[in-house]
Design a protein around this motif. Structure first.
Motif, mmCIF file in Angstrom:
data_model
loop_
_atom_site.group_PDB
_atom_site.id
_atom_site.type_symbol
_atom_site.label_atom_id
_atom_site.label_comp_id
_atom_site.label_asym_id
_atom_site.label_seq_id
_atom_site.Cartn_x
_atom_site.Cartn_y
_atom_site.Cartn_z
ATOM 1 N N GLY A 662 0.897 -1.207 0.017
ATOM 2 C CA GLY A 662 -0.005 0.170 -0.079
ATOM 3 C C GLY A 662 0.751 1.249 0.295
ATOM 4 O O GLY A 662 0.367 2.510 -0.491
ATOM 5 N N LEU A 663 2.079 1.129 0.575
ATOM 6 C CA LEU A 663 2.919 2.323 0.461
ATOM 7 C C LEU A 663 3.409 2.740 -0.925
ATOM 8 O O LEU A 663 3.993 3.692 -1.157
ATOM 9 N N ILE A 664 3.272 1.857 -1.837
ATOM 10 C CA ILE A 664 4.018 2.051 -3.199
ATOM 11 C C ILE A 664 2.815 2.362 -4.251
ATOM 12 O O ILE A 664 1.666 1.749 -4.180
ATOM 13 N N ASP A 665 3.092 3.296 -5.217
ATOM 14 C CA ASP A 665 2.133 3.858 -6.219
ATOM 15 C C ASP A 665 2.986 4.430 -7.251
ATOM 16 O O ASP A 665 3.929 5.130 -7.161
ATOM 17 N N ASP A 666 2.703 4.017 -8.333
ATOM 18 C CA ASP A 666 3.421 4.709 -9.821
ATOM 19 C C ASP A 666 4.805 4.464 -9.748
ATOM 20 O O ASP A 666 5.638 5.345 -9.857
ATOM 21 N N ASN A 667 5.231 3.225 -9.243
ATOM 22 C CA ASN A 667 6.828 2.941 -9.183
ATOM 23 C C ASN A 667 7.504 3.580 -8.281
ATOM 24 O O ASN A 667 8.736 3.893 -8.493
ATOM 25 N N LYS A 668 7.001 3.905 -7.296
ATOM 26 C CA LYS A 668 7.820 4.715 -6.229
ATOM 27 C C LYS A 668 7.033 4.700 -4.670
ATOM 28 O O LYS A 668 5.720 4.124 -4.704
ATOM 29 N N VAL A 669 7.697 4.865 -3.656
ATOM 30 C CA VAL A 669 7.317 4.852 -2.395
ATOM 31 C C VAL A 669 6.512 6.031 -2.188
ATOM 32 O O VAL A 669 7.099 7.250 -1.805
ATOM 33 N N LYS A 670 5.153 6.022 -2.380
ATOM 34 C CA LYS A 670 4.484 7.339 -2.118
ATOM 35 C C LYS A 670 4.278 7.704 -0.922
ATOM 36 O O LYS A 670 4.439 8.873 -0.397
ATOM 37 N N TYR A 671 4.095 6.885 0.098
ATOM 38 C CA TYR A 671 3.831 7.104 1.484
ATOM 39 C C TYR A 671 4.999 6.490 2.274
ATOM 40 O O TYR A 671 5.184 5.302 2.562
ATOM 41 N N ASN A 672 5.911 7.396 2.442
ATOM 42 C CA ASN A 672 7.137 7.071 2.907
ATOM 43 C C ASN A 672 7.388 7.519 4.312
ATOM 44 O O ASN A 672 8.522 7.555 4.816
ATOM 45 N N THR A 673 6.370 7.931 4.990
ATOM 46 C CA THR A 673 6.265 8.222 6.669
ATOM 47 C C THR A 673 5.636 7.654 7.318
ATOM 48 O O THR A 673 4.142 7.491 7.002
ATOM 49 N N LEU A 674 5.931 6.795 8.331
ATOM 50 C CA LEU A 674 4.876 5.951 9.141
ATOM 51 C C LEU A 674 4.817 6.718 10.515
ATOM 52 O O LEU A 674 5.931 7.046 11.040
ATOM 53 N N ALA A 675 3.749 6.473 11.171
ATOM 54 C CA ALA A 675 3.605 6.944 12.578
ATOM 55 C C ALA A 675 3.715 5.544 13.351
ATOM 56 O O ALA A 675 2.758 4.659 13.177
ATOM 57 N N ALA A 676 4.749 5.524 14.046
ATOM 58 C CA ALA A 676 4.971 4.145 14.700
ATOM 59 C C ALA A 676 5.083 4.238 16.471
ATOM 60 O O ALA A 676 5.343 5.184 16.901
ATOM 61 N N THR A 677 4.664 3.148 16.887
ATOM 62 C CA THR A 677 4.580 3.232 18.417
ATOM 63 C C THR A 677 5.272 1.990 18.842
ATOM 64 O O THR A 677 4.943 0.809 18.227
ATOM 65 N N ALA A 678 6.203 1.819 19.645
ATOM 66 C CA ALA A 678 6.617 0.706 20.369
ATOM 67 C C ALA A 678 6.067 0.379 21.901
ATOM 68 O O ALA A 678 6.201 1.635 22.521
#
Length: 838
Positions: A662-678
């Motif tokens: 889901g992060l990839i669109d049109d041969n690129k990493v379109k959504y390249n920032t994730l909000a993460a929690t440990a």
């Protein structure tokens, strides 16, 4: 509260203890008619005034300065008292409150909260004289408690204050809530009037009501009335009460009122009701007999008896309508009380318990101290308790009762602590309104003796993964006497409020120690010598409740004697407060080059399995010294936000994201920032006991940031040179001698010199990649460029690769080389460099 102040002395006295609003004399001139004035000495003493007024309601108190007459009007008329007016005039002082300012005759003397007092007729503020003279005598009318407060000198010239009840507000209203006096707790099928009977003969009776004469009226149990008095401060119990019929005759009963504070107190022994609720009880006087009870409270109407209606009279005044009824049966009770229709001490009565040889009723867990055996109805269809005239207890085993300190008085049993867990027989003697005695033989077993809680020090535990719940027991065990310790014999129970630990803690899950480090365990709990060495206890983590919460949890530890007896020897309690550590106390960023300097952003490269994957590479690891926590115990969640604003959650298992397509669109990493929690769960599956830390993940493709660089004398150039052989030469040399075309990726670089190049674990191929470790590389130039690009040939191993060939160029011609890298996720990374023919 509406208070009318008629002298500044009341201002002075009350300001010390109150922060209310104080009103000047002039504000109430119409109400008080200048009563405050020049009183010197009252000729008739205040004690005489008080004795004449008594507790009668006073409708007004006035003073006429011209005649010097004080007039008090109550329910019996007017009472006048002559006051000498030849004394020096008393200065009238007006006291007001303006915002926070206290003013006397318009002058600010202080503020609310200041200490105000009167000394020698002068006003002092915070101990400092103001020069303001104030009056001595006062009449205070208080609407809230319905009283007049009068401050005057008595015959000896000494100041005295008395309070007289106001007739208008002393008892503003009385509402009858329950106005029928009738049989208490009866079945719907039984007669609803008070049960009664005539003693068939003289009866020797040991109950509280004493011996009974032949023909004596025997009354059963009957209900009480209930009223509400407004204002609630009125003391109904201190007044003279009667029930009066409409013809003016009083019912032949004594009426008493008892404050009913059940709604707000567990135990109330106040004289006045705190909520205005009163229980009204009646006791029939000696004129009511077995010969006239059927008609004493009734009258004949059209040939049929009707109950007379009564109003409640307070001090001679009727305060309710004619609402009260005293309902007695027309005929004497015909049926004797049945043992099977009552309960004795909560246990159903039986005919089998009527004789010594029968089966006694068993009453368990009867409290120590003084408590009553109650006789009540079994149920609505088996109801005879209203027929009880009197009852008393007889001890069945005098010797045993004496040994264990058990005595009786009427229906009350008093038992000393040593009677705990003992069974004592009794005989319940019940006399009904027919004069018939019914016995119920009972066996009462007393509860174990209890002791009051002793507090031990409140403690705080930070909920670490190791879960080492150590309790400092103070002198719980070390303070035992040898005799007490001998009795304990391991009978130790732990109970909690269930907030964090289970309510009843399993005995085997508590271990005992002499030291705080829990190195020296006490295992012998049967020896007084060893049990008295216990100073600490540890609760196993298995005793955590199913839904534990952080915060204070109350622990109660009870030491008892033999388990069969269960008598408490000592009981202590403490608040054991559970706090949570911060995430940073448990974990740190995993050491690798992918974190930014602040340790808040992690760079994660995509991989490939059956589709795009992403590894958080176990972003955090366990901090040194933390026990009971593994790196795999740290859990992660990650989300990204689409262009439409939707927050999409990625599934993370053991730090791995299995589907990142889901992060990839049109041969690129379109959504390249994730909000993460440990997160770290301190107790499994309990969200409230989980600590966490938010961070950001920057997502990069497999070969992102790869680029072509041309060096000359160790420096990167903006234009690559195409040599006379039509090649851009591959990188040679090292450091500041580097020259030629290089591929730079992830801090490493190699010469662009063949088809089997590999860099940082990535193999470059001319065909589609087969997995995440391969990247397809393609060379071309832009349309405006001069020359034709020829893909590199040969291999680095053969040492004959010449680099990237660009043919068909002339001296000085230029172009732009485009190198395209395509990874297994079809993400394309492009790098360009300009070139010129030499």
């Amino acid at each position: 509260m509406n208070k009318k102040f008629l002298s500044a002395i009341l201002f002075g006295a009350l300001m010390v203890t109150s922060t209310g609003t104080f009103v000047s004399c002039k504000d109430y001139d119409d109400d008080i008619d200048e009563i405050n004035g020049k009183i010197d000495k009252i000729e008739t003493t205040l004690s005489e005034l008080e004795s004449k007024i008594g507790d009668k309601g006073v409708s007004s108190v006035t003073f006429d300065e011209k005649t010097g007459v004080l007039t008090v009007v109550d329910g019996t008329g007017s009472h006048t008292y002559t006051i000498k007016t030849t004394a020096p005039s008393v200065e009238k002082t007006v006291v007001t409150v303006d915002g926070k300012d206290l003013k006397v005759d318009g002058k600010v003397i202080g503020q609310l909260g200041d200490t105000v007092e009167v000394k020698d007729n002068e006003l002092y503020v915070n101990g400092k004289a103001t020069g303001i003279k104030v009056g001595k005598y006062a009449i205070l009318e208080n609407d809230a408690d319905g009283m007049y407060t009068i401050t005057l000198p008595d015959a000896n010239g000494e100041m005295k204050t008395i309070k007289l009840p106001k007739a208008t507000s002393g008892m503003m209203s009385v509402t009858a809530n329950e106005a029928t006096f009738t049989a208490k707790s009866i079945a719907s099928t039984a007669p609803d009037g008070i049960a009664w009977g005539k003693a068939p003969g003289a009866i020797t009776w040991k109950g509280a009501k004493g011996n009974i004469a032949k023909g004596q009226l025997l009354l059963g149990r009957y209900t009480e009335g209930e009223v509400t008095v407004v204002p609630s401060s009125y003391n109904l119990g201190a007044q003279t009460l009667k029930l009066v019929a409409s013809d003016g005759s009083a019912a032949p009963v004594t009426v008493t009122a008892t404050a009913n504070n059940d709604l707000i107190y567990d135990k109330g022994d106040r004289a006045a009701s705190a909520n205005g609720n009163w229980t009204v009880a009646i006791t029939m006087d000696e004129t009511v007999t077995a010969d006239n009870i059927a008609t004493a409270f009734a009258t004949e109407v059209e040939g049929a008896p009707k109950n007379v209606k009564y109003a409640l009279s307070v001090n001679g005044d009727l305060v309710t309508g004619y609402e009260f009824i005293i309902d007695t049966d027309e005929d004497p009770e015909a049926t004797a009380l049945a043992a099977t229709k009552i309960k004795v001490g909560g246990v159903n009565g039986t005919d089998a318990a009527k004789t010594a040889g029968g089966t006694a009723l068993t009453i368990s867990d009867f409290k120590l101290g003084t408590n009553e055996i109650i006789i009540e109805d079994k149920d609505a269809s088996n109801a005879d308790a209203h027929k009880v005239y009197d009852a008393y207890l007889e001890i069945g085993d005098i010797d045993k009762a004496g040994r264990y300190g058990v005595t009786v008085n009427g229906m009350k049993i008093t038992a000393a602590d040593k009677a705990a867990k003992q069974e004592i027989p009794f005989i319940v003697h019940i006399l009904d309104v027919k004069g018939t005695e019914t016995k119920q033989y009972i066996k009462v077993t007393f509860v174990a003796a209890t002791v009051e809680d002793e507090p031990i020090a409140d403690q705080t535990y930070k909920l670490m993964p190791e879960k080492n719940f150590v309790i400092d027991l103070g002198n719980t065990f070390t303070g035992l006497t040898d005799e007490q310790a001998d009795k304990v014999q391991g009978n130790i129970t732990w109970a909690t409020d269930g907030n964090f630990f289970k309510k009843d803690i399993t005995k085997s899950n508590v271990t005992y120690y002499t030291d705080a480090a829990c190195k020296k365990q006490v295992t012998d709990l049967s020896s007084a010598a060893t049990i008295k060495t216990i100073k600490y206890a540890k609760i196993a983590k298995d005793e955590i409740a199913d839904a534990p919460k952080a915060g204070a949890t109350k622990l109660t530890i009870t030491l008892s004697d033999d388990a069969a007896a269960g008598n408490e020897i000592k009981k202590v309690s403490a608040n054991y407060t559970i706090t949570l550590p911060s995430f940073d106390e448990l974990a740190v960023v995993n050491t690798n080059a992918l974190w930014n300097e602040a340790g808040t952003t992690l760079t994660a490269r995509m991989g490939w399995s059956t589709n795009a994957t992403l590894s958080l590479a176990k972003a955090y690891t366990v901090k040194d010294g933390v026990k009971g926590l593994a790196i795999d115990d740290i859990e992660y969640v990650a989300t990204y936000t689409t262009d439409a604003g939707a927050v999409t959650k990625l599934s993370v298992t053991d730090g791995e994201i299995a589907d990142a397509n889901g992060l990839i669109d049109d041969n690129k990493v379109k959504y390249n920032t994730l909000a993460a929690t440990a997160s770290i769960e301190l107790v499994a599956d309990i969200e409230d006991l989980t600590v966490s830390k938010d961070f950001t993940v920057t997502v990069k493709s497999i070969f992102e940031d790869a680029k072509i660089v041309y060096y000359k004398a160790g420096a990167a150039q903006s234009i690559a040179t195409v040599g006379a052989d039509n090649y851009i030469a591959p990188l040679t040399g090292a450091a500041d001698k580097r020259t030629g075309l290089a591929l730079v990726f992830n801090g490493k670089e190699i010469a662009v010199a063949g088809t089997d190049m590999a860099i940082d674990g990535i193999k470059l191929t001319t065909s589609d990649p087969s997995d995440a470790t391969e990247v397809k590389v393609e060379y071309k130039n832009t349309d405006a460029s001069k020359g034709t690009v020829v893909d590199p040939t040969g291999t680095a191993a053969d040492k004959d690769a010449k680099g990237v060939s660009i043919t068909g160029m002339k001296s000085g011609e230029k172009g732009t080389l485009v190198v395209t890298f395509t990874d297994k996720n079809d993400v394309v990374t492009t790098s360009t460099i300009d070139y010129q023919y030499n």
